[in-house]
Write a protein that holds these residues in place. Structure first.
Motif, mmCIF file in Angstrom:
data_model
loop_
_atom_site.group_PDB
_atom_site.id
_atom_site.type_symbol
_atom_site.label_atom_id
_atom_site.label_comp_id
_atom_site.label_asym_id
_atom_site.label_seq_id
_atom_site.Cartn_x
_atom_site.Cartn_y
_atom_site.Cartn_z
ATOM 1 N N LYS A 1 4.977 16.401 2.315
ATOM 2 C CA LYS A 1 5.122 15.053 2.342
ATOM 3 C C LYS A 1 4.290 14.302 3.185
ATOM 4 N N LEU A 2 3.939 13.302 2.640
ATOM 5 C CA LEU A 2 2.706 12.658 3.370
ATOM 6 C C LEU A 2 3.177 11.078 3.631
ATOM 7 N N ILE A 3 2.480 10.591 4.643
ATOM 8 C CA ILE A 3 2.490 9.315 4.866
ATOM 9 C C ILE A 3 1.067 8.984 5.575
ATOM 10 N N SER A 4 0.512 7.833 4.895
ATOM 11 C CA SER A 4 -0.731 7.201 5.269
ATOM 12 C C SER A 4 -0.686 5.927 5.624
ATOM 13 N N TYR A 5 -1.432 5.316 6.588
ATOM 14 C CA TYR A 5 -1.603 3.872 6.826
ATOM 15 C C TYR A 5 -2.859 3.343 6.769
ATOM 16 N N SER A 6 -3.229 2.593 5.958
ATOM 17 C CA SER A 6 -4.618 2.284 5.581
ATOM 18 C C SER A 6 -4.708 0.602 6.011
ATOM 19 N N ALA A 7 -5.802 0.057 6.379
ATOM 20 C CA ALA A 7 -6.355 -1.029 6.738
ATOM 21 C C ALA A 7 -7.582 -1.603 6.407
ATOM 22 N N VAL B 1 -6.991 -9.230 7.682
ATOM 23 C CA VAL B 1 -6.906 -7.757 7.392
ATOM 24 C C VAL B 1 -5.636 -7.441 6.681
ATOM 25 N N GLN B 2 -5.972 -6.728 5.742
ATOM 26 C CA GLN B 2 -4.775 -6.182 4.692
ATOM 27 C C GLN B 2 -4.443 -4.746 5.021
ATOM 28 N N SER B 3 -3.091 -4.598 5.115
ATOM 29 C CA SER B 3 -2.659 -3.164 5.316
ATOM 30 C C SER B 3 -1.612 -2.690 4.460
ATOM 31 N N ASN B 4 -1.660 -1.313 4.101
ATOM 32 C CA ASN B 4 -0.444 -0.645 3.318
ATOM 33 C C ASN B 4 -0.096 0.592 4.117
ATOM 34 N N ILE B 5 1.359 0.837 4.120
ATOM 35 C CA ILE B 5 1.837 2.044 4.550
ATOM 36 C C ILE B 5 2.352 2.798 3.191
ATOM 37 N N ASP B 6 1.923 3.842 2.940
ATOM 38 C CA ASP B 6 2.249 4.694 1.876
ATOM 39 C C ASP B 6 2.796 6.030 2.150
ATOM 40 N N PHE B 7 4.156 6.235 1.544
ATOM 41 C CA PHE B 7 4.771 7.420 1.637
ATOM 42 C C PHE B 7 4.655 8.086 0.244
ATOM 43 N N PHE B 8 4.364 9.293 0.188
ATOM 44 C CA PHE B 8 3.955 10.298 -0.886
ATOM 45 C C PHE B 8 5.009 11.548 -0.789
ATOM 46 N N PHE B 9 5.847 11.849 -1.665
ATOM 47 C CA PHE B 9 6.557 13.183 -1.428
ATOM 48 C C PHE B 9 7.204 13.227 -2.814
ATOM 49 N N THR B 10 7.429 14.797 -2.880
ATOM 50 C CA THR B 10 7.959 15.523 -4.053
ATOM 51 C C THR B 10 9.427 15.912 -3.752
ATOM 52 N N GLU B 11 10.193 15.509 -4.725
ATOM 53 C CA GLU B 11 11.607 15.716 -4.648
ATOM 54 C C GLU B 11 12.137 16.459 -6.184
ATOM 55 N N PRO B 12 13.107 17.110 -6.104
ATOM 56 C CA PRO B 12 13.515 17.661 -7.228
ATOM 57 C C PRO B 12 14.308 16.530 -8.071
#
Length: 247
Positions: free
Chosen positions: A103-109, A118-129
């Motif tokens: 499970k990942l979370i990233s913050y880009s700006a 300034v532009q910003s994104n918070i991104d959650f990436f994860f895998t679930e059944p």
């Protein structure tokens, strides 16, 4: 027994443009997102700095249920300083008890070319059944994020099996499954949608979570595509789906 296929989710929070981001704001935004994840999925969640490998080291702990560690704050400070020095930044965390994908979370700006915002994104990436309750869980998560980030756009990207659905709407925010629009909408205006969830702030509706279907979409299911397309077009006609790169 039918095989349960894992589904990969990418949930993106498009934060509002600002003239600059202070270090305190940088940390606070990410802290809020992590707290929502803990509330919705795992109150004991721990996050580690993601480097070149998914294998985590105890000393790389950046966030626990108690908040950011000293190491984590140091890394956030370094990431924040890169915005001014290099014009953009990216910091990513991975969970401590991850599976093959993690499970990942990233913050880009990133700064605009003229340095005016300034532009910003918070991104959650994860895998679930892919089980019956997953849509309910993801809907709850996006709704709770919307309550915190009321002035942001939020969309979900279904990776792998369902990625072709999202490919239909590559430039603008889309409603391939769930999206949060920071505008008050009426359920009666979107009768095709499975759910239209109002988001309130100070006793006033400020946004809307739209859940297009009561199941995960499939490109092979023409009714899924038609439903998503009707909702998407109606939102576009109302000028409610901005181009992603403009956010």
């Amino acid at each position: 027994m039918q095989e349960i296929i894992d589904v990969q989710f990418d949930i993106i929070i498009y934060l509002p443009k600002v003239t600059f981001i202070t270090y305190a704001d940088f940390c606070h935004r990410l802290e809020k997102a992590l707290k929502v994840y803990q509330h919705c999925f795992d109150p004991k969640m721990t996050w580690y700095l993601l480097k070149n490998t998914v294998k985590v080291k105890p000393e790389a702990l950046v966030h626990s249920p108690d908040g950011f560690t000293e190491f984590g704050l140091k890394k956030l400070s370094f990431a924040h300083k890169k915005i001014d020095k290099e014009g953009d930044t990216l910091i990513s965390f991975i969970d401590g008890e991850h599976n093959t994908f993690g499970k990942l979370i990233s913050y880009s700006a990133s700064k605009s070319l003229d340095n005016s915002f300034v532009q910003s994104n918070i991104d959650f990436f994860f895998t679930e059944p892919n089980e019956p309750q997953i849509l309910k869980q993801i809907t709850f998560f996006v709704t709770e994020l919307a309550k915190v980030f009321t002035d942001s756009y939020i969309e979900i990207d279904l990776m792998q099996t369902f990625s072709k659905v999202n490919a239909l709407f590559v430039k603008r925010i889309g409603v391939s499954l769930i999206a949060y629009i920071p505008s008050p909408l009426k359920a009666s205006d979107y009768p095709e949608a499975h759910q239209v969830i109002p988001i309130d702030k100070d006793d006033k509706q400020v946004g809307t979570v739209i859940v297009s279907l009561d199941h995960l979409p499939s490109i092979e299911n023409t009714e899924d595509v038609k439903t998503i397309n009707r909702i998407d077009l109606r939102l576009r006609d109302a000028d409610l789906l901005p181009i992603r790169s403009d956010l």
